[in-house]
Design an enzyme around this catalytic site. Structure first.
Site, PDB file in Angstrom:
ATOM      1  N   LYS A 672      46.789  33.321  34.908  1.00 39.14           N
ATOM      2  CA  LYS A 672      47.068  34.268  36.125  1.00 39.14           C
ATOM      3  C   LYS A 672      45.778  34.586  36.848  1.00 39.14           C
ATOM      4  O   LYS A 672      44.982  35.397  36.500  1.00 39.14           O
ATOM      5  CB  LYS A 672      47.403  35.576  35.332  1.00 39.14           C
ATOM      6  CG  LYS A 672      48.122  36.646  36.283  1.00 39.14           C
ATOM      7  CD  LYS A 672      48.310  38.039  35.663  1.00 39.14           C
ATOM      8  CE  LYS A 672      47.635  39.123  36.354  1.00 39.14           C
ATOM      9  NZ  LYS A 672      47.370  39.331  37.774  1.00 39.14           N
ATOM     10  N   CYS A 787      29.908  41.141  39.946  1.00 40.64           N
ATOM     11  CA  CYS A 787      29.737  42.028  38.506  1.00 40.64           C
ATOM     12  C   CYS A 787      28.262  42.270  38.178  1.00 40.64           C
ATOM     13  O   CYS A 787      27.918  43.306  37.780  1.00 40.64           O
ATOM     14  CB  CYS A 787      30.521  41.623  37.540  1.00 40.64           C
ATOM     15  SG  CYS A 787      30.328  39.996  36.997  1.00 40.64           S
TER      16      CYS A 787
END
Ligand SMILES: Cc1cc2nc3c(=O)[nH]c(=O)nc-3n(C[C@H](O)[C@H](O)[C@H](O)COP(=O)(O)OP(=O)(O)OC[C@H]3O[C@@H](n4cnc5c(N)ncnc54)[C@H](O)[C@@H]3O)c2cc1C
Length: 1003
Positions: A672, A787
């Site tokens: 996904k 990140c």
């Protein structure tokens, strides 16, 4: 021996004779400098420490700091001078002020050896002295590496001032040779192009020209009025093409077209130097006016070698010294044969190279007044004197500047003087014979290519001591310095643009599945532009996918791991083939700048190849211990159905990393992608289909995380969830997966990578040139949406004002815009929601801290956020604690290092951190004390490379696994040990094999 070689030897011997008439050691200034250099040449470790100490010294102001650094660099020295140095340090501690000043004075003396004057007034003394010796000059302004346009503009101003001053002071000076003076104006200025523009990007030479030409024109105009000469120096390879383009563009302009007093450097250590020179000559002929070329070997040899090795690029420099020498001679010939259009300056201290140029010029009948030799100030004094005596024109390259900016230059000169392969060391320090020094480099190259010498050493052999990443060679980055690569990227952008707006189905069990609802993925630079419409999976499709994956797992997990590894390798090949297309798609779909997009594709390729290699290492059942009468084998089975949930910020790399780790270990995967990067996800599916992934083994299922994603996380038939994304979603998955559902076979394994609030600390003695550039990149590269990005900058009080000033100027200079253009650093943030969220944080920052800087010129259309800096931020402020994921930087002042570490560690996260310092003791402290999964010292805190920097955090940043590391795959498997008693009636085989393959697949 040919006539030319005989003449070269004759000339060389004559130079040596003249040199020996005035014997002088390599380091003409006796005393401290000479002793330091002599020690450096004997002891490599000492040399490294000395250069590092010299590098930091200029930034130290207090005597105690100087003595402290001296101690840290030298007290543990293990050479014969160790105890001497220790005694010196002990003595220095007694009166740190005095000893600190004494050291500064001594090192300043070293710098003065190479720096001709501190300012325009000061340098005149040197120039006058040289004039009396019949030596001309070219003056070069030393500058800090410019990190901003403010600094670049200052450099341009200083160039103009220097020029004015020289023009005034040298009025009436005549040419030392008194002939051909029309070719060689007295005033000669050497310019460093990168010091005039802070945002030079190899991918965008046109932008460099746009910014550099207006700054250079006034300098050139004034130089011409003053009758001066201007030379463009050549720097690192990344800037070479831009510098050449700039030179040709400017001097083709009507105003300068007929001006002959211009020159540029060609570096003979470059493999493509000959092509560049021929191209320049062609340009020169078309232009129809003389110009000059300074031929040198090149000053950045080590840098180019390191940089190309790190990025997997073809090394642009020759690797054997005689190859550079030979090329210098080849280029000498080309220059002299084209004397009608080009004036040659030979920049070398090597008597062989010099003698060759002399002999060849004679052979070609070129008068010695029509070319010149150039040598550096402070080096090879006797050679200069000899050349003057022989009646040649000599010009000295004379750097002007303060000690601090001069340090980089000083260190380069020190390296050059002590380099193992340098001519000066061989002649003046090691007394290598004249015959050896005058040998024909062509002959040496032939000998070494016959196997006599091999300089390239690669560390790819494997032994117990071999680092895990060393057995793996990373995929290269695209080097955008090459025009062909720029063209490929442009073509890919144009091509991908024609495909925008296409529709992409789900892929379940190998079938294309269309759904009623679709997700529109949009271009964040142009929100009205749809990159693609992707079918949106709901619960029924999710159920179908789990069923398909469950079924496929049975066979896939029994497939030999070698077959699975090959699937990954084929996928890597396809990515490689479609590299530009994929990068271009990322530019449109997620707003990545060229190099960032390419970096993402490279990382994806690396994941495929690295995990395939790691699987081969752990794939076979392996004997646990040799023991008589029994054998035990450990091996791994896939866990089952893996659900991969990926973010949009590394749209191909992270999706590929988690997917390939799951696949290669024998799991079936439901993939996904993030909704915002679902088209890149569709391309990854295409790639795996082309690579031959069996039906059902990989299923492509974009959809809403909160609906379809959550359903699958909870599903009893999903055994593993590999997630990278926000803390909020990560923690929900972690919790939800902890519940055991009816019919569930496995305890769910969650591999969870979340965010960070990453800190970079700048220590009081840090090299600000590097710290600012790297921090700006860490904070604002890809709009702060990594990140790993730096979002808290902690600066030691002592250097806070200077560092903040340079930081803000640097941020003000960044190129912000649509990343379709090459050379953009800051593009749009991913979508409207992120845009609103970040602006919200900026508003709360205004209440909590001082808004010190915000760009005002970002594009109106698109989700652009101006790079923003808050200063005097309280460590407990919201903007200093919560992950913002945008180009917003909080700057925090720290009293001392204890406080800096406390602030850095005082968050809920532990992902990345950075530390800039030149204190060995503080660096050791940082290595031990900073709480983060990836700690980076003296470099940016983003840009982890697979295998080299296994990546991932702990605390609230993640589950502690390391993507791209040796133990990553172990998260995706269940381990088994099979033990068999092989004793029968007291009899057992003597040996057991190390590996057994029989029971590999589960049955
Ligand atoms: C006046 C002047 C101006 C200069 N301007 C520039 C400039 O603008 N840009 C620039 O880059 N350089 C410049 N240089 C060149 C540079 O700084 C060095 O001085 C020069 O390369 C030293 O070469 P040499 O012929 O004096 O010495 P040598 O000892 O004969 O050569 C040393 C050089 O060989 C090359 N080399 C060393 N090891 C190897 C190896 N293993 N394989 C292949 N090659 C190797 C390196 O280039 C090294 O510098 C300039 C030099 C002078 C004298």
């Amino acid at each position: 021996m040919g006539a030319l070689q005989a003449e070269v030897e004759r000339r060389g011997e004559r130079i040596f004779e003249l040199v020996d008439d005035h014997p002088e050691p390599l380091f003409s200034k006796a005393g401290f400098y000479q002793r330091m250099m002599a020690l450096s040449m004997r002891d490599e470790h000492f040399k490294v420490q000395l250069f590092r100490f010299v590098d930091v010294l200029a930034s130290l102001h207090r005597g105690t700091d100087i003595v402290q650094h001296l101690d840290e660099y030298f007290a543990t020295m293990r050479n014969g001078y160790g105890s001497l140095i220790r005694t010196g340090v002990r003595a220095a501690r007694v009166v740190p002020f005095l000893s600190g000043q004494l050291l500064r004075w001594n090192v300043s003396g070293m710098a003065r050896q190479f720096i001709a004057g501190r300012n325009p007034q000061d340098v005149m003394k040197t120039l006058r002295k040289r004039r009396a010796q019949g030596i001309g000059f070219t003056v070069d302004l030393l500058g800090e590496a410019v990190v901003s346009e403010t600094e670049a503009n200052e450099y341009a101003m200083r160039c103009l001032e220097l020029l004015e001053h020289l023009g005034r002071e040298c009025r009436g000076w005549s040419d030392p040779l008194g002939q051909d003076s029309d070719l060689f104006p007295v005033v000669n200025l050497s310019v460093k192009i990168s010091a005039l523009y802070s945002q030079m990007n190899p991918a965008d030479p046109a932008d460099a020209i746009t910014h550099l030409a207006p700054k250079l024109r006034p300098i050139l105009r004034r130089a011409r009025e003053l009758g001066a000469f201007v030379n463009f120096d050549m720097e690192s390879y990344a800037h070479k093409n831009s510098t050449l383009d700039l030179f040709k563009t400017l001097f083709t302009e009507r105003e300068f077209r007929d001006w002959p007093h211009i020159g540029i450097v060609i570096q003979a250590y470059l493999r493509d130097a000959e092509d560049d020179l021929r191209d320049l000559l062609e340009w020169g002929r078309e232009r129809g006016t003389r110009f000059a070329v300074r031929l040198v070997k090149g000053a950045y040899w080590d840098f180019e070698k390191i940089k190309s090795r790190q990025n997997g690029w073809a090394c642009p420099v020759f690797l054997q010294k005689p190859e550079s020498d030979l090329n210098f001679e080849i280029l000498t010939r080309i220059l002299l044969e084209n004397e009608s259009i080009v004036t040659a300056a030979f920049g070398s201290h090597n008597v062989r190279s010099i003698a060759h140029a002399q002999a060849l010029a004679d052979q070609l009948g070129i008068d010695r007044g029509r070319f010149e030799f150039q040598l550096l100030y402070g080096m090879a004094g006797p050679v200069k004197r000899a050349l003057v005596e022989m009646g040649y024109r000599v010009r000295e390259y004379s750097p002007v500047g303060e000690l601090l900016p001069g340090m980089a230059y000083l260190v380069r000169r020190l390296l050059e003087n002590t380099s193992n392969e340098g001519f000066l060391r061989a002649k003046f320090s090691e007394n290598v014979s004249e015959a050896e020094l005058l040998r024909d480099p062509a002959q040496i190259v032939t000998e070494s290519s016959n196997g006599a010498r091999q300089l390239e050493i690669r560390g790819n052999g494997q032994s117990l001591d071999t680092p895990a990443g060393d057995t793996y060679e990373n995929a290269p980055l695209v080097n955008f310095v090459y025009r062909a690569n720029q063209d490929r990227m442009r073509a890919a952008l144009a091509q991908v643009k024609t495909q925008l707006g296409q529709k992409y189905p789900l892929v379940i069990n190998g079938d294309r599945v269309w759904t009623e609802n679709t997700i529109a993925s949009i271009n964040p630079s142009h929100p009205e532009e749809v990159v693609g419409h992707v079918a949106e999976a709901g619960i029924p499709e999710a159920e179908r996918a789990v069923k398909a994956a469950r079924q496929a797992f049975e066979k896939w997990s029994r497939t030999p791991f070698e077959t699975r590894c090959r699937l990954l390798e084929r996928a890597a090949d396809i990515m490689h083939r479609r590299r530009y297309e994929l990068a271009a798609l990322e530019v449109y779909e997620v707003g990545k700048a060229w190099a960032e997009a390419d970096g993402d594709i490279r990382e994806a390729i690396d994941f495929c190849l690295f995990y395939a290699q790691q699987m081969r290492l752990i794939g076979r059942p392996r004997l646990t211990q040799h023991v008589l009468g029994e054998e035990s084998y450990q091996h791994y089975w896939g866990r089952g159905v893996a659900m991969v949930i990926a973010p949009w910020n590394f749209p191909l790399a992270i999706l590929t990393g988690m997917t390939t780790a799951a696949l290669v270990t024998g799991n079936a995967v439901i993939m996904k992608p993030a909704e915002q990067s679902a088209v890149v996800g569709a391309k990854l599916m295409e790639i795996f289909e082309e690579a031959g992934v069996p039906r059902g083994v990989l299923n492509y299922l974009p959809g809403k995380g909160s609906v379809m994603g959550a359903h699958l996380v909870d599903h009893k038939d999903v055994d593993l969830i590999a997630f990278t994304g926000s803390r909020e979603v990560g923690l929900r998955i972690w919790e939800s997966a902890g519940k055991t559902r009816e019919g569930q076979r496995e305890l769910k394994r969650v591999i969870c990578e979340m965010g960070g609030k990453n800190a970079v600390i700048i220590d009081a003695d840090a090299d600000l040139d590097e710290a600012i550039v790297d921090t700006v990149y860490s904070a604002f590269g890809y709009q702060g949406q990594k990140c790993s990005a730096c979002s808290r900058l902690i600066i030691l009080e002592e250097i806070y004002p200077r560092a903040v000033e340079r930081l803000m100027n640097a941020a003000a200079s960044l190129r912000v815009g649509n990343p379709e253009e090459p050379g953009i650093t800051v593009g749009p943030v991913i979508d409207g929601k992120a845009h609103k969220n970040i602006l919200g944080y900026i508003e709360s920052g205004k209440q909590e801290a001082r808004l010190a800087f915000q760009r005002g010129d970002v594009p109106e259309n698109g989700f652009f956020i101006p790079p923003t800096i808050f200063t005097n931020v309280d460590p407990s402020a919201k903007i200093a604690c919560e992950e913002i994921f945008g180009p917003v930087l909080s700057v925090i002042k720290a009293r001392d290092l204890d406080e800096a570490f406390e602030i850095a560690n005082g968050t809920e996260f532990a992902l990345t951190a950075g530390f800039f310092s030149r204190s060995p003791a503080n660096i050791e402290r940082a290595k031990a004390e900073i709480v983060a999964g990836n700690v980076y010292i003296n470099r940016s805190c983003t840009g982890a490379v697979v295998g080299r920097h296994p990546f991932g955090g702990f605390k609230m940043s993640g589950g502690g696994t390391k993507a791209g590391g040796a133990d990553y795959l172990l998260q995706f498997v269940v381990p088994r040990v099979v033990t068999e008693n092989i004793t029968r009636h007291g009899f057992a085989p003597e040996t057991t094999p190390q590996y057994r393959d029989e029971f590999l697949p589960p049955r």
